[in-house]
Write a protein that holds these residues in place. Structure first.
Motif, short mmCIF file in Angstrom:
data_model
loop_
_atom_site.label_atom_id
_atom_site.label_comp_id
_atom_site.label_asym_id
_atom_site.label_seq_id
_atom_site.Cartn_x
_atom_site.Cartn_y
_atom_site.Cartn_z
N ASN A 271 0.81 -1.22 0.00
CA ASN A 271 0.00 0.00 0.00
C ASN A 271 0.84 1.27 0.00
O ASN A 271 0.46 2.27 -0.59
CB ASN A 271 -0.88 0.05 1.26
CG ASN A 271 -1.71 -1.19 1.42
OD1 ASN A 271 -2.30 -1.68 0.48
ND2 ASN A 271 -1.74 -1.72 2.64
N HIS A 272 1.97 1.21 0.71
CA HIS A 272 2.74 2.44 0.93
C HIS A 272 3.53 2.85 -0.32
O HIS A 272 4.02 3.97 -0.39
CB HIS A 272 3.73 2.24 2.09
CG HIS A 272 5.00 1.58 1.68
ND1 HIS A 272 5.19 0.20 1.71
CD2 HIS A 272 6.17 2.08 1.18
CE1 HIS A 272 6.40 -0.09 1.28
NE2 HIS A 272 7.02 1.03 0.95
N CYS A 273 3.63 1.96 -1.27
CA CYS A 273 4.61 2.11 -2.36
C CYS A 273 4.10 2.99 -3.51
O CYS A 273 3.07 2.68 -4.11
CB CYS A 273 4.97 0.72 -2.88
SG CYS A 273 6.03 0.75 -4.33
N PRO A 274 4.83 4.05 -3.84
CA PRO A 274 4.39 4.93 -4.94
C PRO A 274 4.29 4.21 -6.29
O PRO A 274 3.52 4.62 -7.16
CB PRO A 274 5.48 6.01 -5.01
CG PRO A 274 6.19 5.94 -3.71
CD PRO A 274 6.07 4.53 -3.21
N TRP A 275 5.08 3.16 -6.45
CA TRP A 275 5.02 2.40 -7.72
C TRP A 275 3.76 1.55 -7.78
O TRP A 275 3.24 1.28 -8.86
CB TRP A 275 6.27 1.54 -7.89
CG TRP A 275 7.51 2.37 -8.01
CD1 TRP A 275 8.38 2.69 -7.01
CD2 TRP A 275 7.98 3.05 -9.18
NE1 TRP A 275 9.36 3.51 -7.49
CE2 TRP A 275 9.15 3.74 -8.81
CE3 TRP A 275 7.54 3.13 -10.50
CZ2 TRP A 275 9.89 4.51 -9.71
CZ3 TRP A 275 8.28 3.89 -11.40
CH2 TRP A 275 9.42 4.57 -11.01
N PRO B 224 -5.37 -4.08 8.10
CA PRO B 224 -6.28 -2.92 8.22
C PRO B 224 -6.01 -1.87 7.14
O PRO B 224 -6.95 -1.34 6.53
CB PRO B 224 -5.98 -2.38 9.63
CG PRO B 224 -5.43 -3.56 10.38
CD PRO B 224 -4.64 -4.34 9.36
N ALA B 225 -4.72 -1.59 6.91
CA ALA B 225 -4.37 -0.60 5.88
C ALA B 225 -4.69 -1.15 4.49
O ALA B 225 -5.06 -0.39 3.58
CB ALA B 225 -2.90 -0.25 5.97
N MET B 226 -4.56 -2.45 4.33
CA MET B 226 -4.89 -3.07 3.04
C MET B 226 -6.37 -2.87 2.71
O MET B 226 -6.75 -2.60 1.57
CB MET B 226 -4.59 -4.57 3.07
CG MET B 226 -3.11 -4.93 3.03
SD MET B 226 -2.83 -6.68 3.46
CE MET B 226 -3.81 -7.52 2.22
N LYS B 227 -7.22 -3.02 3.74
CA LYS B 227 -8.67 -2.85 3.52
C LYS B 227 -8.95 -1.43 3.03
O LYS B 227 -9.70 -1.23 2.07
CB LYS B 227 -9.42 -3.12 4.83
CG LYS B 227 -9.44 -4.59 5.21
CD LYS B 227 -10.20 -4.83 6.51
CE LYS B 227 -10.13 -6.31 6.88
NZ LYS B 227 -10.69 -6.61 8.18
#
Lengths: 191, 214
Positions: B69-73, B109-112
């Protein structure tokens, strides 16, 4: 201090990402309240020198005669940001020995926000060694450097040969901070 | 390994001393090679509240795509991934997203949140043990792995030939301009037509997957 700087950078990143109207100062961000006075205790500013792949190879040749530690990083790479302070610490640890530390930034050369952030990060980290920006299309830079991912640390011997290629390419053998230090020690002991 | 610029002595020294062995499986993968079977996995939690096991996958073609999730790519390629899901609406093809990192913004949780925000139209599972990621030698996000009806690996690498990143100003930048080679789409079409894939491996580009080291 290093953690504080890192947190500052990350807060800054998020602030830019959410589109702050005013560009925050990294030290204000680090203070957390956004109102702290800017105290310029040190006027030193990091520079980021663009190099094509060919020019980069010439830079490496010019450094022959000593151990050369190259940290490949980018502001979009969180593990790179997290491990960079170790690079600065090692540069200080080996300041009196025949080791040159160099960073090579792999941010998108056309992304002004990222380049500005990279310079601020290097300044905040006090990365007082040569800092280069790969002046290539970023995917082509990875191909030319034969890199799969970053962070990566390449360590060259005094004869210019690539002696350690520390990467995350193998899930079961990703490099650690200790691997970098051990490699430098080993090369210094051998030379 | 790129040896441009190194002389013969350096080459020999490198070969003799390099502590990390060169990649031994795929051209760009240290663990798995084309033709190898899909690793089994069991009851990995998904963002929709269900769990998924490899034995649940009955489609003719399975695409595993490693995400963070965190990845700009990943963010830059999300619209293309969602479009892929739309373009291959078929009961013969299954896309499964996999998150592996332990950093908080890559966990379930962040994935959701991310799946909802990006409009993910496929199952998105969390490989907390990192066993699936390790078994596939998945070290970058996004990276695609395509398995045929026999669950043999037939492709790994990029979605297409112009990886995109999401910049801090919110714009999406394709590194090589508009994509012209659509490796995943073309390979899926070939498989469904009973043909061989045209490209088996490309150099995935993106953020590194962080594996917990012993």
């Amino acid at each position: 201090m290093k953690d504080q700087c890192l947190v500052g950078l990350l807060i800054l990143s998020v602030s830019i990402a959410v589109g702050c109207a005013r560009e925050p100062d990294t030290r204000q961000a680090a203070a957390g309240d956004g109102t702290a006075d800017i105290v310029e205790s040190d006027e030193w500013q990091a520079t980021l020198v663009p190099v094509t792949f060919e020019a980069w190879q010439e830079k490496l040749v010019a450094l022959h005669g000593q151990v050369v530690v190259v940290d490949m990083w980018a502001t979009w790479c969180l593990p790179c940001i997290e491990r960079f302070p170790q690079m600065v610490e090692l540069a200080q640890k080996y300041a009196d020995q025949d080791v040159e530390f160099v960073s090579l930034c792999l941010d998108d050369r056309d992304d002004e926000d990222s380049i500005a952030l990279a310079k601020r990060f290097l300044t905040e980290q006090r990365a007082r060694f040569p800092n280069f920006l790969m002046d290539e299309v970023v995917t082509q830079a990875f191909e030319k450097l034969d890199l799969l991912g970053i962070p990566a640390v390449f360590i060259y011997g005094p004869d210019g040969s690539l002696r350690y290629r520390l990467t995350g390419d193998d899930p079961n053998n990703q490099f650690t901070d200790a691997d970098v230090d051990d490699a430098i020690e080993e090369l210094l002991a051998a030379s | 390994m790129n040896l441009r610029g190194l002389n013969l002595t350096a080459l020999l020294l490198t070969m003799a001393i390099l502590p990390c062995p060169a990649l031994q499986a795929g051209e760009y993968n240290a663990v798995i090679d084309i033709g190898e079977p899909m690793p089994q996995f069991s009851d990995l939690p998904a963002t929709d509240g269900t769990t998924l096991s490899s034995s649940d996958l009955e489609e003719e073609v399975v695409i595993l795509v490693f995400l963070a999730n965190h990845c700009p790519w990943v963010k830059g390629m999300d619209p293309d991934l969602v479009e892929l899901g739309e373009s291959i609406q078929s009961d013969k093809v299954r896309i499964v997203g996999v998150s592996v990192n332990h950093r908080e913004d890559d966990r379930l949780p962040a994935m959701k949140e991310h799946a909802a925000q990006a409009g993910y139209n496929f199952t998105y599972i969390y490989d907390e043990s990192q066993e699936l990621g390790r078994a596939l030698g998945a070290t970058r996000t996004p990276e695609y792995y395509i398995f045929d009806k026999d669950r043999r690996l037939v492709y790994m690498g990029l979605l297409h030939n112009s990886p995109a990143s999401k910049r801090r100003d919110g714009t999406i930048n394709y590194t090589e301009g508009q994509p012209t080679e659509f490796y995943v789409v073309d390979n899926v079409k070939a498989l469904l037509a009973g043909e061989e894939v045209t490209v088996a491996e490309t150099r995935a580009h993106g953020c590194s997957v962080e594996y917990e080291q012993d």
